[in-house]
Write an enzyme that holds these catalytic residues in place. Structure first.
Site: not given
Lengths: 595, 658
Positions: A159, A75, A205, A72, A70
């Protein structure tokens, strides 16, 4: 058949939040999962250490693909550094929304670092663009064939917009990497979902490994109450957020609350990115939750009536207001500026709606620090109220367990969490699911032994023959060639090899004391065998012979002794056991009672 | 496997495939050309239509004059329009396991199948297909339910009566099967049975069959389907396009290596070039408007209209049409325009790039923002206040039998200043216009059909090389009106197999192998032996487990230890339990060496005789005879088991075991 090893190396994710980067080796394929940066560092440590890979040659030669879960930055923040500065030209996979939003966040981050802080030796705008050209966008559930053996598949992860979990599969071995995910739907996103894909390894995670968060509703009510109270007493509320993600959920929450309560205090959203961000949500509405998707034609949830764009000058306006400002951890930019202005007034409040990495102002005030040293040795006294509300859309312990139940992995590996909390979860997982659970530290390599089954081709005739007779032992021959295995019947194997069958036949003379006529002897033998061998096909043929399965028995008179008959028992090697048994049986003579 | 052909319409197919014990329906198109036989449904009372004379038979009998009306020499049924359903009697449709939908035009019969046949399976379709399909159905239901009609004609359907009617009513097929439109609750129930899928998603059906949708390039979310097991591959190509319009391009590579390729949904206008048609559309539109006339474009609420609006967006300023209002009238107009902007992932590359900026992928967003394009749910309400002439109206239904278009035909038909431009290829425009005759308005026919033409098909087939091609019979001969155009048919080797409505085809294919899995522990226990260079053999003894159509070979269970029973053994206890199979033998026995071996093992009186086919070895004392031939050995002896076993083992030493 060697058991294939699966080696993993966490180049950054390990027992730590921030800077996700995991290397997976599965059946000879090397895949890098995420390429994140650490928000708490401003030096080399912010990017993962790729020397582990580069010492063996070029990244492109070593890696088969890179997958980004994703947008963010923890990441994907190191992606341009990795692809353009270290050098990687292979494919990078991510979902469409991630591909759309990722470059914008990267550019934003670059601007803060280079333009504002004046750092050099950082990736450029052009590098971000070049990096994004290597990205292949994937659909949810689409099976992407990276090469002939390696395939990947994305699953919805909740998320943030476009977040995905990825299944990486080679032959019948597979790994699932969750990235960050959320098992409960929220105001704008749906819940993560995966099918029962039974991976050899699930890499999950574990940010909130021990938290079982109180119900969402309570948290929301709490949040609204705090905002409302502050505004009522004329205070200002600062909510540091990242432009995409929680921000939209909290906006929806406040927007509906303002409408219901008919509140007049202004709500602002800081600068450009956000308007753009909301636009992304509108265009990628298929990635939001069911409710928003259903009603978007009548009312687009991302067109806000009460929330307006923020101007720097507004911060000094008198009276109450609510401001969403970026970035979320108060480490730079507008949110930090506003914080410094408002921190001295106890009527004001700052609400931290997400996790803060160590080293950031956000982390400091959350851990209770009230005197902060700012640039230029200036001391900032924090008198405003500081609230923490967990609105980050990560799975909690319950959610993680739920995902494991859904996917049924053979092994679990926890990353992206704090060691102590992970230890607790690891025990829980091992207890409940009886699977091994790993939690490697940064730079540590985990080896997971898989036990892949071997696919072979079976000739249809053989399969039909064997499935027709339940519980029989099939026997067949796979001609082994290095590329493929084939299972065929012995007859076909001989035929394909151009070999003739050699028939081995036995004929035994068995002497039986019986004075009767031959055909009567035959009848006695027939009745005897028929009575004994219930499971076999025993037949009396018109020509006077008897068959037991394919074994032939014939009777002839003894040339010298009239009271003795000679039984000729004849069988092939394939009936060896039965033939041998029959001769032994007949040698014992015929029972007297037989009529 | 078998293919049941339930529809005769080549672009609105409905086939059922029986493939490896799975029953798969491919599309369920609804043939709406039947509605052309009916009178239009006017939104407001139309004196012209209500005054049409009843139809009188040649012999003067008038018993049908309530049901049938005559207009300019054509006869129409005065009743709620009805549709021609796919065949429902050819096989029991409740046995259908899954329905695969290829695009939103090919799912219009779905409620009839899922709600009336006892269907209990699953329907698979992409998200845009479902969303836009829902809009098409909603519009259809709405435009028919809005105009309740008391009369329902059925007398004319009587076979004896139908015979007496003029063409085309006389020749209409299966009129007794024609059905009225479904309702919204039925639409919702049908759509709730759909499971959403993405391109290149592999969907397992009962462990036996895998189906995968592929981009077909024709419409938003349109797909071709691959139906395969490990050893057979059927490609279902339905409504594909190689032109670059708004959808994602067609995925051709994945169609390679098909055993059978089912080809449907080719262009209905093989002689017209879509680009040329768009140009003609624009120039006719501009000319009419400049002369002060209105333009009517009968169309579906989704699909080509997006492309037309995009062309107009680029065209109107240069053509000086900036002040002319464009109206899009449909109960689903707003939804359609909104939905088109949110399917970025299903769009062509250019449009995807726009979304990344982020900008709406289609420029009609800007047309709406600048008030050049306005959309309304119907002609009632806001529209009547805003309505300005001259103008351009996009509205449905393209059959001209129901929907808001009927009103505009009645309104504008009398003036030669106005133009109706036909762009949708599904209905013959002359038939569509028949109940409006005599007509003063200009009629322009610019059919835009972006689906594959025959040149593209033959190129495609050359590229993907299927072993067999199956297609509707219409594609295996030139169009009936252009019988000399042998280029307008499928040309491939071997010739395509053709089907027609209500036919059952047996598709040719040969399956020899199946995939099974060997458990690792069993695989470990195998000892391969190289028989020839590159070919090794191992004998496998295993238990075959079959579950969910998946086969797995496992190690056989260890034989149970014989119970240490003190009971006296009875003869029957010794009966061999199951026939443990002995390997096959191969090779031949050299007689000299065999005799030597016998002598080495203590047989002193060995005598050898030659025969026609080999040798006979005699052991005189033991009264035993061994016939040796090229491919067989026969041991004939007295009942002396130890001797026999000894001889057997000596023979086996010379042979290979398999």
């Amino acid at each position: 058949f060697p058991h294939v090893l699966l080696v993993l190396c966490c180049a950054g994710a390990g027992q730590d939040v921030g800077r996700s980067c995991i290397l997976v080796s599965i059946a000879g394929k090397n895949v890098m999962l995420d390429c994140g940066m650490h928000m708490g560092y401003n030096d080399d440590r912010r990017f993962p250490d790729f020397s582990y890979i580069t010492q063996n040659g070029r990244l492109t030669d070593f890696l088969d693909c890179v997958i980004i879960s994703h947008f963010h930055l923890d990441h994907c923040g190191a992606l341009p550094y990795f692809s353009e500065m270290v050098g990687y030209d292979g494919p990078i996979y991510m979902t469409h929304p991630t591909k759309a939003i990722c470059p914008i966040l990267l550019e934003d981050y670059r601007k803060i670092t280079v333009d504002k802080k004046g750092e050099t030796n950082f990736f450029t705008s052009q590098m971000i663009k070049d990096c994004m050209k290597k990205v292949v966008a994937v659909h949810l559930h689409q099976t992407v064939q990276v090469d002939e053996e390696l395939e990947i598949k994305a699953y919805y992860a909740g998320h943030v917009l476009g977040a995905a979990m990825f299944q990486i599969k080679v032959g019948c071995e597979s790994v699932v990497y969750t990235g960050d995910y959320n098992m409960t739907p929220d105001r704008h996103l749906g819940a993560a979902w995966i099918d029962k894909c039974r991976p050899d390894l699930l890499i999950s995670e574990s940010t909130y490994a021990t938290t079982i968060r109180d119900s969402k509703r309570c948290r929301e009510r709490d949040f609204l109450k705090k905002v409302h109270e502050t505004v009522e007493r004329g205070g200002k509320v600062l909510i540091p957020v990242f432009a995409l993600g929680r921000a939209q959920e909290l906006c929806i929450l406040l927007e509906t609350f303002w409408e219901r309560m008919n509140l007049k205090a202004p709500i602002y959203f800081s600068t450009g990115l956000t308007e753009k961000a909301n636009h992304y949500y509108k265009l990628f509405i298929t990635w939001t939750n069911q409710k928003i998707r259903k009603t978007f034609v009548q009312r687009n949830m991302f067109e806000f009536k009460h929330i307006k764009a923020f101007d720097r000058a507004f911060a000094d306006n008198p009276g109450p207001m609510v401001v969403f400002a970026t970035p979320g951890m108060l480490h730079a930019g507008q949110s930090l500026q506003i914080f410094r202005k408002w921190a001295g007034n106890e009527k004001n409040m700052v609400i931290m709606p997400g996790y803060c990495v160590q080293g950031t102002v956000g982390h400091k005030i959350l851990s209770g620090q009230r005197k902060l040293e700012m640039e230029g040795r200036q001391i900032l006294e924090v008198k405003m109220q500081v609230e923490y509300m967990s609105f980050s859309a990560h799975a909690d312990a319950k959610g993680i367990m739920q995902l494991i139940r859904q996917a049924e992995p053979r092994n679990v590996l926890l990353v992206h969490g704090e060691a102590k909390k992970m230890e607790f979860l690891k025990q829980k997982i091992e207890q409940e699911f009886h699977v091994s659970c790993f939690m490697p530290a940064n730079g540590e390599t985990t080896t997971v032994i898989t036990n892949p089954c071997i696919p072979v081709d079976i000739s249809l005739g053989l399969l039909k023959r064997e499935t027709a007779i339940a519980q029989r032992f099939p026997r067949a021959f796979p001609p082994f060639s290095p590329q493929s295995f084939r299972l065929v019947s012995p007859e076909q194997a001989l035929k394909e090899l151009g070999l003739a069958e050699h028939q081995l036949r036995f004929t035994c003379r068995v002497h039986v004391q019986d004075a009767r006529k031959e055909h009567e002897t035959v009848l006695r033998v027939y009745n005897h065998l028929k009575g004994l061998l219930k499971d076999y096909s025993v037949q009396h043929l018109p020509d006077g012979s008897i068959t037991v399965e394919s074994i032939l028995i014939q009777a002839t008179a003894h040339s010298e002794d009239q009271g003795t008959k000679v039984l000729l028992v004849s069988w092939t090697y394939q009936d060896e056991e039965l033939g041998s048994y029959l001769t032994a049986l007949l040698k014992k003579g015929l029972p007297q009672s037989t009529p | 496997f078998l293919q049941y052909c339930l529809s005769g319409h080549p672009t609105l197919p409905c086939n059922v495939l029986k493939f490896k014990s799975t029953t798969i329906m491919l599309d369920c198109g609804l043939d709406m050309t039947s509605t052309l036989n009916f009178l239009p449904l006017p939104l407001v009372q139309s004196p012209r239509l209500s005054k049409l004379p009843g139809w009188v038979l040649k012999d003067g009998s008038t018993f049908l004059d309530k049901e049938l009306k005559e207009c300019s020499g054509h006869v129409f049924v005065d009743s709620v329009p009805e549709f021609c359903l796919p065949e429902t009697e050819l096989l029991d449709l409740s046995t259908v396991d899954v329905i695969l939908i290829s695009n939103y035009h090919c799912m219009m019969a779905l409620p009839y199948i899922t709600e009336y046949t006892g269907f209990t399976g699953t329907v698979y379709a992409t998200e845009p297909t479902v969303q836009i399909g829902r809009l098409l159905m909603e519009e259809l239901v709405n435009s028919i339910e809005r105009v309740p009609k008391a009369q329902s004609a059925s007398m004319w359907k009587n076979k004896e009566v139908q015979r007496l009617l003029p063409a085309p009513l006389k020749d209409a097929v299966e009129v007794s099967m024609w059905r009225k439109c479904y309702t919204m609750p039925e639409v919702n129930a049908a759509l709730s049975k759909i499971q959403l899928v993405g391109y290149s998603q592999k969907i397992e059906l009962f462990g036996a069959v895998q189906v995968t949708p592929l981009s077909s390039g024709y419409a938003l979310g349109s797909s071709n389907w691959i139906i395969q097991s490990h050893y057979e591959k059927v490609s279902y190509v339905s409504g594909s396009s190689l032109l670059t319009t708004h959808p994602q391009p067609m995925d051709q590579a994945s169609l390679k290596n098909s055993d059978v390729l089912i080809l449907t949904g080719l262009t209905q206008i093989p002689t017209a070039n879509p680009d040329g048609m768009v140009g003609e559309f624009c120039s006719n539109l501009a000319m009419t408007v400049r002369n002060g006339g209105n333009v009517l474009v009968p169309c579906y609420p989704s699909g080509v209209i997006y492309d037309l609006l995009e062309c107009l967006y680029q065209y109107i300023d240069s053509a000086g049409l900036s002040n002319i209002p464009f109206y899009f009238i449909s109960p689903v107009a707003n939804s359609s325009l909104e939905f088109s902007q949110i399917f970025a992932e299903w769009l062509c590359h250019n449009k995807q790039t726009k979304v990344y900026l982020p900008e709406p992928p289609f420029p009609h967003a800007e047309l709406i923002q600048t008030n050049k394009l306005k959309h309304y749910p119907s002609i009632h309400g806001d529209f009547s206040n805003d309505f300005k002439q001259p103008c351009v109206v996009f509205t449905g239904h393209p059959s001209l039998r129901f929907g808001d278009v009927v009103h505009f035909m009645e309104l504008w038909g009398k003036s030669s200043l106005n133009t109706v431009i036909f762009t949708e290829p599904d209905f013959s425009y002359l038939d569509a216009l028949a109940p409006y005759q005599p007509l003063a308005m200009k009629c322009v026919y610019c059919p835009i059909d972006t689906r594959l033409n025959f040149i593209q098909v033959s190129k495609l087939l050359k590229e993907v090389q299927p072993l067999h091609v199956v297609c509707p019979e219409q594609y295996t001969q030139p169009p009936p009106t252009q019988s000399h155009r042998t280029d307008l048919m499928i040309d491939c080797q071997p010739p395509a197999m053709s089907y027609r409505r209500a036919e059952v085809l047996t598709l040719p294919y040969k399956r020899r192998y199946e995939k099974i899995e060997i458990m690792p522990d069993l695989a470990d226990s195998l000892v391969p032996l190289e028989i020839k260079p590159g070919i090794s053999l191992a004998t496998v003894s295993a238990v075959l487990h079959t579950k969910d159509n998946k086969h797995v070979l496992q190690l056989p269970p260890k034989p149970p230890q014989p119970p240490a029973s003190k009971k006296r053994k009875r003869v029957s206890d010794d009966v061999p339990e199951c026939k443990s199979l002995k390997p096959l033998l191969s090779g031949s026995i050299p007689v000299d060496q065999f005799v030597q071996t016998l002598e080495k093992h203590g047989f002193s009186d060995v005598k050898v005789e030659d025969t026609a086919k080999g040798h006979i070895v005699l052991l005189q004392e033991a009264e035993t005879l061994i016939q040796l031939e090229e491919d067989s050995t026969h041991i004939i002896c007295d009942n002396d088991e130890p001797l026999r076993v000894k001889l057997r083992d000596l023979v086996l030493k010379f042979l290979q075991k398999f």
